[in-house]
Design an enzyme around this catalytic site. Sequence first.
Site, mmCIF file in Angstrom:
data_model
loop_
_atom_site.group_PDB
_atom_site.id
_atom_site.type_symbol
_atom_site.label_atom_id
_atom_site.label_comp_id
_atom_site.label_asym_id
_atom_site.label_seq_id
_atom_site.Cartn_x
_atom_site.Cartn_y
_atom_site.Cartn_z
ATOM 1 N N CYS A 153 0.831 -1.207 0.000
ATOM 2 C CA CYS A 153 0.000 0.000 0.000
ATOM 3 C C CYS A 153 0.867 1.259 0.000
ATOM 4 O O CYS A 153 1.503 1.565 -1.002
ATOM 5 C CB CYS A 153 -0.970 -0.050 1.172
ATOM 6 S SG CYS A 153 -2.395 1.036 0.968
ATOM 7 N N HIS A 160 -3.790 -5.638 1.226
ATOM 8 C CA HIS A 160 -3.413 -6.009 2.592
ATOM 9 C C HIS A 160 -3.914 -7.422 2.890
ATOM 10 O O HIS A 160 -4.849 -7.917 2.279
ATOM 11 C CB HIS A 160 -4.040 -5.052 3.610
ATOM 12 C CG HIS A 160 -3.511 -3.669 3.574
ATOM 13 N ND1 HIS A 160 -2.274 -3.334 4.068
ATOM 14 C CD2 HIS A 160 -4.060 -2.513 3.110
ATOM 15 C CE1 HIS A 160 -2.077 -2.031 3.928
ATOM 16 N NE2 HIS A 160 -3.143 -1.510 3.343
#
Length: 504
Positions: A332, A430
């Site tokens: 991310c 994630h």
Amino acid sequence: MIPRALMIQGTGSDVGKSLIVAGLARVFARRGLRVRPFKPQNMSNNAAVTPDGGEIGRAQALQARAAGVAPCVHMNPVLLKPQSEVGAQVVVQGRMAGTARAREYQAWKPRLMGAVLDSFARLSAEADLVLVEGAGSASEVNLRAGDIANMGFARASRTPVVLLGDIDRGGVIASLVGTRAVLDPEDAALVRGFLVNRFRGDASLFADGMALIAARTGWPGLGLVPHFPEAARLPAEDVLGLRGAERPGGRVVAVPVLPRIANFDDLDPLRAEPGVSVVLVEPGTPLPAAADLVLLPGSKTTIPDLLFLRAQGWDIDLKAHVRRGGRVLGLCGGYQMLGRHLSDPHGIEGAAGTVEGLGLLDVATVLTPEKRLAAVTGTSLPEGTPFSGYEMHLGETAGPDAARPLLRLADGRPDGAVSPDGRVCGTYVHGLFADDRQRALWLARLGAAPGAEAYEAGIEAVLDRLADHLERHVACDRLLAIARAGAGPDGASGAAMAPPSGSG
């Protein structure tokens, strides 16, 4: 009608409130009750995506799991995600409502109480028991005006309170008695008893301590909870919970600790692997030369954390690691840092502008106001190994290396980027390592074999053992009776207070 609810407040931060609520959720769910966790206000950059497309604190997602239900935005209606020392992003019922500095946020609280009570009412309507977690310390009476997290919520909702102290940090008698001394009398009247957490040694040696607290406060002792070592295997909400957990030997995964590190529970499954040593690299410390993988974690404020990374000299260490043939994975915000440029034209993270990235991937990122929150599935490339995880990010990333995506999502979208030599890669997804299939793939890439049990099954087993632990050491029947009795309109107990003895 008064909802059947019980609130666990603490004498301070990190006294174990989240864990106790999770354990009690499993205790009462196993008894056949419809249990819902609730935290009016949370402050954490470790968030979870809910099936209804919002975000809540990771602790509430774990508590929902313990209760056997899907997480929803109403379990944590106000989530503060720190962006600086004095300011935070404010998420209300799962959606970003704006940003506020600490002093400005005080003016938000009256209108936020409406959202808090609305979410509480929604959960109460579908539950036999709502377990409420306070935030920080109940004794922060300087913040009592407008409070929505502790006694302000308890008074507004007429929810009885049990106060939790942590003996492991010392001074537990003073912290519990001192909290009673500073509380407003009407707030103190809502407290039905106390718990002492993280005790080590012979419990009989603290019997006089429990009696002294009860005598000085007028509150009964409802349990002395021994330290539960397996708590370290559950997802931590604060990065402090990760420190001191490294094991020597095995493949080394180095993780720079950034000021606004986010979604760091991505590390938990790796930490559980016996053949892996996850090394948290503190500021002022170089990245270890022996690292097999450098993992750049998510960040709440990517550009400031990128500048911090450079100030530590970690960019130099990272490039040396790559020259030695080491691997790098950016998750991310960490993925965004790996590119050539990172632009913030809307000033989302501060002053609008563009900064130079680490240049290890030939991509560039533009931060956008729209936030993507979604559970995702797909396969990793080129192996075709399935995965499940979630997206939680601002920004769009594109460039030549994105033509070699790391993942292919189930809807056909590519995700991430891979360098030409395959040693540097990044992704917006994630939760990859919590998927046993993906974790085994990454361990194979590092030349290690998986040795941990199935991650999700392991979490379930720990929650069951936590519930057993609390059943042995906490007066769970009395907690349930307190919740059912509720509180009168003036804060008085709906039932006579029991003497301070016994357990469940």
